[in-house]
Design a protein around this motif. Sequence first.
Motif, PDB file in Angstrom:
ATOM      1  N   VAL A   1     -35.671  -9.239  47.127  1.00  0.00           N
ATOM      2  CA  VAL A   1     -35.498  -8.784  48.503  1.00  0.00           C
ATOM      3  C   VAL A   1     -34.041  -8.900  48.910  1.00  0.00           C
ATOM      4  O   VAL A   1     -33.458  -7.960  49.461  1.00  0.00           O
TER       5      VAL A   1
ATOM      6  N   TYR B   1     -32.046  -6.071  47.049  1.00  0.00           N
ATOM      7  CA  TYR B   1     -32.333  -4.661  47.311  1.00  0.00           C
ATOM      8  C   TYR B   1     -32.523  -4.309  48.780  1.00  0.00           C
ATOM      9  O   TYR B   1     -32.548  -3.135  49.128  1.00  0.00           O
ATOM     10  N   TYR B   2     -32.662  -5.279  49.653  1.00  0.00           N
ATOM     11  CA  TYR B   2     -32.908  -4.982  51.063  1.00  0.00           C
ATOM     12  C   TYR B   2     -31.839  -4.059  51.653  1.00  0.00           C
ATOM     13  O   TYR B   2     -32.198  -3.070  52.312  1.00  0.00           O
TER      14      TYR B   2
ATOM     15  N   PHE C   1     -41.433  -3.532  51.013  1.00  0.00           N
ATOM     16  CA  PHE C   1     -41.446  -4.751  50.200  1.00  0.00           C
ATOM     17  C   PHE C   1     -42.827  -5.395  50.186  1.00  0.00           C
ATOM     18  O   PHE C   1     -43.292  -5.832  49.130  1.00  0.00           O
TER      19      PHE C   1
ATOM     20  N   THR D   1     -38.752  -0.731  55.838  1.00  0.00           N
ATOM     21  CA  THR D   1     -38.226  -1.577  54.763  1.00  0.00           C
ATOM     22  C   THR D   1     -39.136  -2.764  54.516  1.00  0.00           C
ATOM     23  O   THR D   1     -39.496  -3.069  53.376  1.00  0.00           O
ATOM     24  N   ARG D   2     -39.521  -3.433  55.592  1.00  0.00           N
ATOM     25  CA  ARG D   2     -40.423  -4.581  55.459  1.00  0.00           C
ATOM     26  C   ARG D   2     -41.750  -4.154  54.824  1.00  0.00           C
ATOM     27  O   ARG D   2     -42.246  -4.803  53.907  1.00  0.00           O
TER      28      ARG D   2
ATOM     29  N   TYR E   1     -32.994  -0.532  53.143  1.00  0.00           N
ATOM     30  CA  TYR E   1     -32.825  -0.358  54.587  1.00  0.00           C
ATOM     31  C   TYR E   1     -31.912   0.836  54.883  1.00  0.00           C
ATOM     32  O   TYR E   1     -32.198   1.639  55.783  1.00  0.00           O
TER      33      TYR E   1
END
Length: 73
Positions: free
Chosen positions: A12, A15-16, A41, A37-38, A20
């Motif tokens: 996370v 790659y977040y 994941f 995005t959340r 995002y």
Amino acid sequence: MKTNSSRFDSLVARYYPAVYSFATRLTDDPREAVVLTRDAFNSTRKQLRNRRGETALATILISAVIRAGLSGA
């Protein structure tokens, strides 16, 4: 279990920003991008455990954002 959790947390963190950024461009709405995005994941957490390659990981995450963005439209 802790190893899987710490591995996921590091994925996370890594790659977040890219996921995002893609979600922001897709939605043109920063708040919606955070949600997408959340969700990307969270929905791919199980798949991420089984995948090892960087390309597979990126594909899974971007596909999840696209699916969530299309279903929300």
